[in-house]
Design an enzyme around this catalytic site. Structure first.
Site, PDB file in Angstrom:
ATOM      1  CG  HIS A   1      -5.910  -2.030   0.107  1.00  0.00           C
ATOM      2  ND1 HIS A   1      -5.199  -1.585  -0.991  1.00  0.00           N
ATOM      3  CD2 HIS A   1      -5.255  -1.538   1.183  1.00  0.00           C
ATOM      4  CE1 HIS A   1      -4.178  -0.849  -0.594  1.00  0.00           C
ATOM      5  NE2 HIS A   1      -4.186  -0.815   0.721  1.00  0.00           N
TER       6      HIS A   1
ATOM      7  CB  SER B   1      -0.939  -0.044   1.210  1.00  0.00           C
ATOM      8  OG  SER B   1      -1.976   0.851   1.054  1.00  0.00           O
TER       9      SER B   1
END
Length: 752
Positions: free
Chosen positions: A723, A608
């Site tokens: 995610h 991320s």
């Protein structure tokens, strides 16, 4: 989640980051004519220069014939585009064929799956009326079951679980790829019955639907509250009333894709008839509903307007009034709940609410809530806790009869009980099993005098402690068995000196007695953003697939995180961000300087925002490492604000639309700084098609640049997963196995 954010503090972060604070998506990119010419030349020469490692024949695409200065790979931003997915599948097949060959992958996969699906995991949960509620996934329940056990049974070694909702069965019955995203529950005064809004995601996206569930009947409520799929927020007002923020139609979401209108919705009426109570702006990150519960059980209706990622306006929505009332607190602060009439607030900026009073960023303060509700002005404010230079506040939790404060001290966790006193607030440290690890409040609720606390460190498996507020007793009720052989392993904390002279802490886990000759395979992990702290943690997967194999593990506590409070984070915002990357480089150089490892045996990993960190490290210092795992990254920093949730992160990274900030982003953006003639270590890109937070196009486009330049790389994109890049534990085991096969082959320098 072991260390959940408390109530309103979680709202802003959840909107932009959810569980693991993320970065963003790709950005508008202007490839210079010279770089394009170099890439074209590299493609023409690919047949002669193509390295053997992880490289296949380069296919050309007509849509890449663009005008000079335009991005030739923008077609890869079409998430579900047919040609884009064909490219993804081709890369997946090539990478899987390479990394799954030999026996190492199967061994690593089995070991990772054994850890991830083991029944020997702590079933963390929330307590409601004497029951512990838990969501559980294993080999028989791949999607998971939501279940409960009595508190008495829960404390035994073999709790008697009662299944409330089987997500595998629900998905099969409805023909959906449901991923459970949580339950938002409310206790009805009539009959003390619990109703919950169950959040379900199609494939792991942040966008969810919510459906009302009756715990007593274990069924969804006929004619109950149901919301359409969206990134949304929901807060119970009472049994028949809710506050909701969602996508109300065209022009009702922010540039980040989040809602900015909150409405009050009554049971039995269509969602379209809900009445607007507060409206933000399209330029906001988003606006979400909430409630503040008072000591006497009232639920004050609230809304949080996230003006930017780090600044928020808090609104009180008085019943029967048409205009919201602004809470008199700084924009860089978070209400944490009410205790003995005091509204507790954490500060991330200095605040002088009245002449002669001053509080500092990082402080916890309080004021009398009833005085504010009556006068609608800020009452006298008191200091609850002021962290020292080596401390940081993680959060505040309110239980029945107690207020608790979770802090870090030199990146090691502590839990304090705080009480108002005649001369300020007193604090008492709770006794925990260790002093060198991560301690977090796993559960606390104002309706329960049971508090769950989690403790773990690199070599000590998780333990769950029950703190009984009524008796003051802290006792361990659950602990994990060891998941890897830690015999002979040691943990040290060292400090590296960054480019500006700041001491940067890092932990290293290693085999005692290693030769300091630079030959130890070492994995360095970092994040460095959004005030997210990297604390010592126990990982059975890391232990089995890396430490038992003889590798060393390093965790860098670089700036951008929250290890030492807001100032540690704010030091690397926007155009100051290079210092974060200098910190990481300094840690790597310090580890090498100690003789632990060397460039050919050093690998790095991050996801991320940490994926951005990896991309910058790949392009700025390709000479410093031989393996780079880049997970769900953002890499095109000139277009990130245009994709998915990217616009919500301009307060962290700066905006490509602001000339000064764009000029800086051009210097760090991995995508723009790719050099087709540079000597890069072969990176491993990992992302997810279903990630609707960080756009998969970041990884796709960067990997395509490697492909066109004839440079070796690995690429794996989970078609589901969200995610986390893993929709279930089997997929998580696959990802871990692939990454560690890659790391082993690159850094151990030996066969399987």
């Amino acid at each position: 989640m072991k260390k959940p954010l408390t109530a309103m503090a979680a709202l802003v972060l959840a909107a932009a980051c959810q569980s693991t604070p993320p970065p963003s998506d790709e950005a508008d990119l202007a490839v210079s004519e010279s770089v394009e010419a170099e890439e074209t030349e590299a493609m023409d020469e690919a047949a002669e220069t193509m390295p053997e490692e992880a490289v296949a024949e380069v296919k050309t695409y007509p849509q890449e014939n663009v005008a000079p200065g335009e991005d030739p790979y923008i077609w890869l931003e079409e998430v579900e585009g047919e040609e884009a997915l064909d490219w993804v599948r081709t890369q997946n097949e090539r990478t899987l064929e390479e990394l799954q060959s030999g026996g190492m992958y199967d061994r690593y996969y089995r070991q990772a799956l054994d850890v991830l699906q083991s029944d020997e995991r702590i079933p963390y949960g929330t307590v409601r009326d004497g029951y512990v509620y838990n969501f559980w996934q294993d080999s028989n329940n791949v999607r998971g079951v939501w279940r409960r056990a009595s508190l008495e049974s829960y404390e035994t070694s073999n709790p008697r679980w009662e299944t409330l909702l089987d997500i595998d069965a629900l998905a099969e019955a409805e023909g959906k790829n449901w991923v459970y995203k949580g339950a938002n529950c409310f206790k009805s005064d009539a009959g003390a019955r619990w109703y919950c809004m169950i959040s379900l995601s199609d494939g792991g996206k942040d966008a969810v639907i919510q459906r009302e569930f009756d715990i007593a009947t274990k069924r969804f409520v006929d004619g109950g509250f149901v919301t359409p799929e969206a990134k949304q927020g929901f807060a119970w007002v009472d049994r028949n009333t809710a506050l909701i923020a969602t996508n109300w139609g065209e022009g009702t979401t922010t540039a980040s894709g989040y809602p900015f209108i909150v409405k009050r919705w009554s049971r039995g009426t269509p969602l379209s008839s809900a009445v607007e109570v507060v409206r933000g702006d399209e330029s906001d990150v988003g606006v979400w509903p909430s409630v503040i519960e008072t000591d006497d059980g009232r639920r004050l209706q609230m809304a949080v307007e996230a003006d930017t990622f780090f600044t928020s306006t808090y609104w009180w929505l008085p019943e029967g009034e048409t205009s919201p009332v602004r809470m008199p607190i700084p924009q860089k602060s978070s209400p944490q709940g009410v205790y003995q009439g005091n509204l507790l607030i954490t500060l991330k900026q200095h605040w002088s609410p009245r002449a002669g009073s001053a509080f500092f960023s990082g402080d916890v303060v309080a004021f009398d809530l009833e005085t504010f509700l009556r006068t609608r002005e800020v009452p006298p404010v008191s200091l609850v806790f002021h962290p020292e230079n080596n401390q940081a506040v993680n959060g505040v939790a309110i239980a029945k009869g107690a207020a608790l404060l979770s802090i870090d001290e030199n990146v090691r966790g502590k839990v304090l009980q705080i009480e108002p006193a005649d001369n300020g607030w007193s604090r008492t440290e709770l006794s925990l099993p260790g002093t060198s690890g991560q301690a977090g409040i796993a559960f606390a609720d104002r309706d329960s005098d049971t508090v769950f606390i989690n403790y773990e460190d690199f070599l000590t498996p998780d333990s769950l402690l029950r703190y009984d507020v009524s008796t003051g007793e802290v006792r361990q009720i659950k602990s994990l068995p060891t998941k890897f052989d830690a015999e002979g392993l040691a943990v040290d904390q060292h400090f590296a000196v960054s480019s500006d002279g700041t001491a940067i802490p890092y932990f290293i886990v290693y085999k005692e007695g290693i030769e300091l000759d630079g030959t130890t395979p070492t994995l360095l992990y970092g994040y460095g953003g959004f005030e997210v702290s990297m604390n010592p943690s126990y990982s059975g997967v890391r232990g089995r697939l890396w430490l038992e194999e003889g590798g060393a593990y390093v965790l860098a506590n670089i700036r951008g995180g929250g290890e030492f409070g807001p100032a540690w984070h704010q030091a690397g915002l926007k155009t100051d961000r290079q210092i974060i990357y200098d910190d990481f480089i300094a840690v790597a150089q310090d580890v090498i300087g100690r003789g632990v490892t060397s460039t050919e045996h050093l690998g790095i990993m991050g996801g991320s925002n940490g994926g951005l960190l990896m991309g910058v490290m790949l392009t700025q210092r390709p000479d410093l490492w031989d393996a780079v795992v880049i997970q769900v990254p953002l890499l095109d920093m000139l277009r990130y604000h245009l994709l998915l949730a990217g616009a919500s992160w301009v307060d962290e990274y700066g905006s490509p639309d602001v000339p000064r900030e764009r000029a800086f982003l051009e210097t760090i953006s991995p995508y723009q700084n790719f050099d087709p003639n540079a000597d890069y270590p072969a990176p491993f890109f990992v992302t997810s098609t279903k990630d609707d937070r960080v756009h998969p196009g970041h990884a796709r486009k960067m990997a395509r640049k490697f492909e066109v330049a004839g440079k070796p790389f690995y690429y794996y994109e989970n078609i589901d997963g969200g995610h986390s890049a893993a929709a279930n534990q089997q997929e998580a085991a696959r990802r871990n196995a692939l990454e560690h096969v890659y790391l082993h082959r690159k850094l151990f320098g030996e066969g399987e």
